[in-house]
Design a protein around this motif. Structure first.
Motif, PDB file in Angstrom:
ATOM      1  N   ALA A 102       0.863  -1.008   0.156  1.00 45.42           N
ATOM      2  CA  ALA A 102       0.102  -0.004   0.089  1.00 45.42           C
ATOM      3  C   ALA A 102       1.126   1.327   0.331  1.00 45.42           C
ATOM      4  CB  ALA A 102      -0.908   0.098   1.060  1.00 45.42           C
ATOM      5  N   LYS A 103       1.932   1.039   0.574  1.00 42.03           N
ATOM      6  CA  LYS A 103       3.159   2.345   0.282  1.00 42.03           C
ATOM      7  C   LYS A 103       3.046   2.824  -0.816  1.00 42.03           C
ATOM      8  CE  LYS A 103       7.373   3.915   2.902  1.00 42.03           C
ATOM      9  NZ  LYS A 103       8.560   3.352   3.731  1.00 42.03           N
ATOM     10  N   HIS A 104       3.707   1.773  -1.618  1.00 43.27           N
ATOM     11  CA  HIS A 104       3.639   2.503  -3.170  1.00 43.27           C
ATOM     12  C   HIS A 104       2.631   2.778  -3.669  1.00 43.27           C
ATOM     13  CE1 HIS A 104       3.976  -1.431  -5.201  1.00 43.27           C
ATOM     14  NE2 HIS A 104       3.468  -0.971  -5.558  1.00 43.27           N
ATOM     15  N   ILE A 105       1.359   1.976  -3.351  1.00 44.11           N
ATOM     16  CA  ILE A 105       0.276   2.466  -4.365  1.00 44.11           C
ATOM     17  C   ILE A 105      -0.465   3.542  -3.803  1.00 44.11           C
ATOM     18  CG2 ILE A 105      -2.444   1.866  -4.740  1.00 44.11           C
ATOM     19  CD1 ILE A 105      -0.647  -1.325  -3.971  1.00 44.11           C
ATOM     20  N   TYR A 106       0.131   4.605  -2.817  1.00 45.14           N
ATOM     21  CA  TYR A 106      -0.646   5.443  -2.184  1.00 45.14           C
ATOM     22  C   TYR A 106      -0.635   6.348  -2.748  1.00 45.14           C
ATOM     23  CZ  TYR A 106      -5.489   3.976  -0.524  1.00 45.14           C
ATOM     24  OH  TYR A 106      -6.261   3.506  -0.425  1.00 45.14           O
ATOM     25  N   ALA A 107       1.588   6.365  -2.731  1.00 45.06           N
ATOM     26  CA  ALA A 107       2.831   7.384  -2.989  1.00 45.06           C
ATOM     27  C   ALA A 107       2.187   7.689  -4.658  1.00 45.06           C
ATOM     28  CB  ALA A 107       3.828   6.870  -2.711  1.00 45.06           C
ATOM     29  N   ALA A 108       2.063   6.631  -5.127  1.00 44.71           N
ATOM     30  CA  ALA A 108       1.390   7.369  -6.540  1.00 44.71           C
ATOM     31  C   ALA A 108       0.408   8.404  -6.659  1.00 44.71           C
ATOM     32  CB  ALA A 108       1.437   5.853  -7.378  1.00 44.71           C
ATOM     33  N   VAL A 109      -0.623   8.832  -5.796  1.00 43.54           N
ATOM     34  CA  VAL A 109      -1.461   9.286  -5.913  1.00 43.54           C
ATOM     35  C   VAL A 109      -1.344  10.529  -6.442  1.00 43.54           C
ATOM     36  CG1 VAL A 109      -4.222   9.993  -4.892  1.00 43.54           C
ATOM     37  CG2 VAL A 109      -3.045   7.320  -4.569  1.00 43.54           C
ATOM     38  N   PRO A 110      -0.989  11.550  -5.625  1.00 39.87           N
ATOM     39  CA  PRO A 110      -0.126  13.172  -5.310  1.00 39.87           C
ATOM     40  C   PRO A 110       0.506  12.559  -7.154  1.00 39.87           C
ATOM     41  CG  PRO A 110       1.604  11.734  -3.909  1.00 39.87           C
ATOM     42  CD  PRO A 110       0.056  10.351  -4.166  1.00 39.87           C
ATOM     43  N   ILE A 111       1.318  11.837  -7.675  1.00 37.16           N
ATOM     44  CA  ILE A 111       2.040  12.079  -8.434  1.00 37.16           C
ATOM     45  C   ILE A 111       0.711  12.292 -10.300  1.00 37.16           C
ATOM     46  CG2 ILE A 111       3.472  10.810 -10.369  1.00 37.16           C
ATOM     47  CD1 ILE A 111       4.721   9.715  -7.634  1.00 37.16           C
ATOM     48  N   VAL A 112      -0.556  11.330  -9.844  1.00 36.14           N
ATOM     49  CA  VAL A 112      -1.344  11.269 -10.998  1.00 36.14           C
ATOM     50  C   VAL A 112      -2.221  12.665 -10.430  1.00 36.14           C
ATOM     51  CG1 VAL A 112      -3.869  10.199 -11.470  1.00 36.14           C
ATOM     52  CG2 VAL A 112      -1.902   8.828 -10.903  1.00 36.14           C
ATOM     53  N   GLU A 113      -2.452  13.054  -9.760  1.00 37.02           N
ATOM     54  CA  GLU A 113      -3.475  14.106  -8.894  1.00 37.02           C
ATOM     55  C   GLU A 113      -2.127  15.414  -9.856  1.00 37.02           C
ATOM     56  OE1 GLU A 113      -5.370  15.666  -5.426  1.00 37.02           O
ATOM     57  OE2 GLU A 113      -2.619  15.842  -5.220  1.00 37.02           O
ATOM     58  N   ALA A 114      -1.201  15.369  -9.831  1.00 31.59           N
ATOM     59  CA  ALA A 114      -0.359  16.503 -10.794  1.00 31.59           C
ATOM     60  C   ALA A 114      -0.225  17.101 -11.543  1.00 31.59           C
ATOM     61  CB  ALA A 114       1.837  16.436  -9.879  1.00 31.59           C
TER      62      ALA A 114
END
Length: 505
Positions: free
Chosen positions: A211-223
């Motif tokens: 989950a750590k790396h999956i959720y770390a990708a959320v702000p990258i998509v948002e940006a």
């Protein structure tokens, strides 16, 4: 100030287990109304940028401690007041937006998909043109209908939920930004992807992989240009409704970017679906106690997870305390010091209050809501402490039985903070073992623990999902179904704007 858009605030929240025999009544919700809601959220205070940007009007929000299914009467009473208050707001002003302040895993007797049902009723008052921004727990559920009725939607990105207020503020900021564009703003594109995964929070904590790396990708998509927000819902594992499964969503202005971002997150999640493990060492209750006694790490924390009141457990099971007190190691007051939190017992608490600190008493407590695994427990011990005035427990007492300091409460209460113990003249840092009805350890407990284990104990939020008996969830579903001849469809579904019909299944 009349140029500021009027934004109403409403929502009900209660994470509810359909596998718990307890029921959640209206009295559990502690509603806030009008300016009480503004007072609760510092980011909406009049001197803040968001407070100045809109005319915020509180209708009603109600957040209950997680528990069993909400009674129909409780829901209708609270939902009815929301509708009445929103009607009053709309009678004097044009409501251009609504902040839908919810959790997303509430279940009500006789109704499914209750957050969508509540928003349907709200939409009849505020109208199709009002824009709705929802903020949710990542353990909530997002049906296609809820995705349709909202215009913006987001959820926490951390478990434990250290970013709860950041998420709520983001939902409000996104709504203000949307309303500031023009008199009738364009509605964002919404990409929704259901994933056939249903896992407990104790296997999906963002402290650890995957989950750590999956959720770390959320702000990258948002940006990415053209994207407003991205979110991943793990879903809520202890309720049996067709909507209960993981979901990915992205919102924004560029359909290609929004769809691509959502699909990226969905593939990250699915690619790791078989890699999720418990957030820490896990074992049976006996294994946890044996390990704690053999360890030199102090304090050693154990999660009595099956009756966790902050996940939907009844919170009054006596199974854990009964098994603990049966151990010979804790019979003598000179044995290893154990703190156990907690068991409700109103009559026991009253008797302890009347007896006073230092008195030896015999009391019976627990198992009024959930007696499936153990009945009420009778304890004889010394009253160690009494505390009145807690917002959840009302009154708390500590009873020393052998070397065990058992916390009894008038009403159930979660124990997440060091002060929850020190206020009861208990020092958890000096204890040998601390047993708490919880899942993954909340931050203060995690920082205190020299070591810990997750106890796989029975109850309404049993971590062994496959023995609970789900029969209404969609199938196939991981981990209930292990063989996948073909991967699931992870293509983005573009959800129509809230003011257009939602067609198809």
């Amino acid at each position: 100030m009349s140029h500021r858009p009027v934004i109403a605030i409403a929502g009900l929240a209660c994470e509810t287990s359909t596998f718990s025999p307890s029921r959640t009544l209206a009295s559990a919700f502690h509603p806030r109304r009008g300016d009480e809601i503004i007072d609760k959220y510092a980011f909406l205070h009049r001197n803040t940028s968001l407070g100045k940007a809109a005319d915020w009007r509180g209708a009603l929000i109600s957040h209950a401690l997680p528990g069993g299914i909400v009674t129909r009467d409780a829901f209708e009473k609270l939902a009815g007041e929301i509708i009445t208050r929103l009607t009053d707001i709309c009678s004097s002003s044009t409501v251009r937006g609504l902040w839908f302040d919810i959790h997303g895993a509430m279940c009500v007797e006789g109704l499914d998909d209750i957050e969508a049902e509540l928003l349907r009723r709200i939409r009849k008052v505020i109208g199709p043109d009002a824009l709705v921004s929802a903020s949710m727990d990542l353990h909530g559920n997002v049906s296609r209908e809820l995705a349709h009725q909202t215009d913006l939607i987001t959820c926490y990105r951390m478990a434990p939920h250290e970013d709860a207020m950041d998420t709520k503020r983001r939902a409000c900021a996104n709504l203000v930004d949307l309303l500031s564009q023009e008199a009738t703003p364009e509605r964002p594109v919404k990409a929704w992807i259901p994933l056939p995964i249903l896992l407990p929070g104790e296997q999906t904590s963002t402290r650890v992989e995957p989950a750590k790396h999956i959720y770390a990708a959320v702000p990258i998509v948002e940006a990415v240009d053209g994207v407003i927000d991205a979110a991943i819902w793990v879903g809520y594992a202890w309720a049996d409704e067709p909507r209960n499964h993981a979901v990915v969503m992205a919102t924004g202005w560029d359909q290609a970017a929004v769809a691509k971002g959502a699909e990226k997150l969905a593939h990250l999640f699915w690619d790791a679906h078989a890699d999720f493990k418990f957030v820490g060492p896990a074992g049976s209750y006996t294994e946890c106690l044996d390990t704690a006694l053999a360890s030199s790490a102090r304090p050693f924390f154990i999660s009595d997870s099956g009756d966790n009141p902050t996940a939907g457990g009844a919170g009054d099971m006596t199974w854990g305390l009964t098994k603990l007190l049966a151990r010979p190691e804790f019979k003598d007051p000179s044995g290893p010091m154990v703190i156990y939190a907690s068991v409700p017992g109103p009559a026991a608490v009253q008797k302890a209050v009347e007896a006073g600190v230092g008195t030896i008493i015999t009391v019976t407590a627990g198992a009024e809501a959930d007696d499936r695994y153990a009945g009420p427990i009778t304890l004889t011990g010394r009253v160690h402490a009494v505390k009145k005035g807690d917002k959840d427990a009302i009154i708390e007492v500590v009873l020393q039985v052998g070397s065990v300091y058992a916390i009894l409460t008038q009403l159930r209460k979660p124990y997440h903070y060091e002060r929850d113990f020190t206020d009861l003249n208990l020092n958890p840092r000096s204890a040998d073992i601390v047993i708490v009805k919880i899942g993954y350890l909340e931050p203060e407990l995690y920082d205190m623990a020299a070591d810990w284990m997750l106890g796989l104990t029975p109850g309404g939020v049993d971590q062994d999902l496959e023995r609970l008996g789900h029969h209404r969830i969609q199938r196939p579903m991981w981990p209930f179904d292990k063989n996948w001849p073909t991967p699931p469809n992870l293509e983005a579904r573009i959800i129509p704007p809230s003011n257009e019909p939602l067609n198809g299944a």
